[in-house]
Write an enzyme that holds these catalytic residues in place. Structure first.
Site: not given
Ligand code: FES
Length: 132
Positions: A39, A41, A64, A108
């Site tokens: 993602c 992140d 997120c 996450c």
């Molecule tokens: Fe990437 Fe939650 S969607 S850490």
């Protein structure tokens, strides 16, 4: 009462909207960086450690809501813990403390567990350097 528009517990919403310990520790004794390639992140965890006790923990997370809530809860769980106790904190412990996460958001919380592992690794590597 959970907002039914979102599949998140009140605790997740609360930690997402009012994250605890967000920011950076300038003279941190350990830093753990992780990223989720799926993602994009990222999470950075800072620890201040005195006599094997985590006296402060802060984070910066670009991610997120579930990642922010997981980071916030992780820092709350870490403060005051010994390094041995900290090592036992899994993503499952973070999820439980948040009263659950939707299955698609479990990864996450895994970032929080990995950031902790990286920070502890970094701490011991720094200690070794200091001794040499
Ligand atoms: Fe990437 Fe939650 S969607 S850490």
């Amino acid at each position: 009462m959970a907002d039914k528009a979102f599949p998140y517990s009140d605790k997740v919403m609360e930690h997402f909207l009012n994250p605890r310990n967000m920011g950076e520790i300038e003279d941190a004794d350990a830093i753990g960086d992780v990223g989720n390639p799926a993602c994009g992140d990222m999470m950075r965890l800072y620890l201040k450690i005195e006599n094997d006790i985590i006296v402060d923990a802060k984070f910066k997370t670009f991610g997120c809501g579930a990642a922010i809530a997981s980071s916030s809860m992780l820092t709350e769980l870490l403060k005051g813990k010994s390094l041995d106790e900290a090592r036992e904190i899994s993503n499952q412990a973070v999820v439980e403390a948040l009263d659950g996460l939707p299955p698609v958001k479990i990864h996450c919380s895994v970032m929080a567990e990995e950031a902790l592992a990286k920070a502890l690794e970094n701490y011991y590597a720094n200690l070794k350097k200091k001794r040499n």
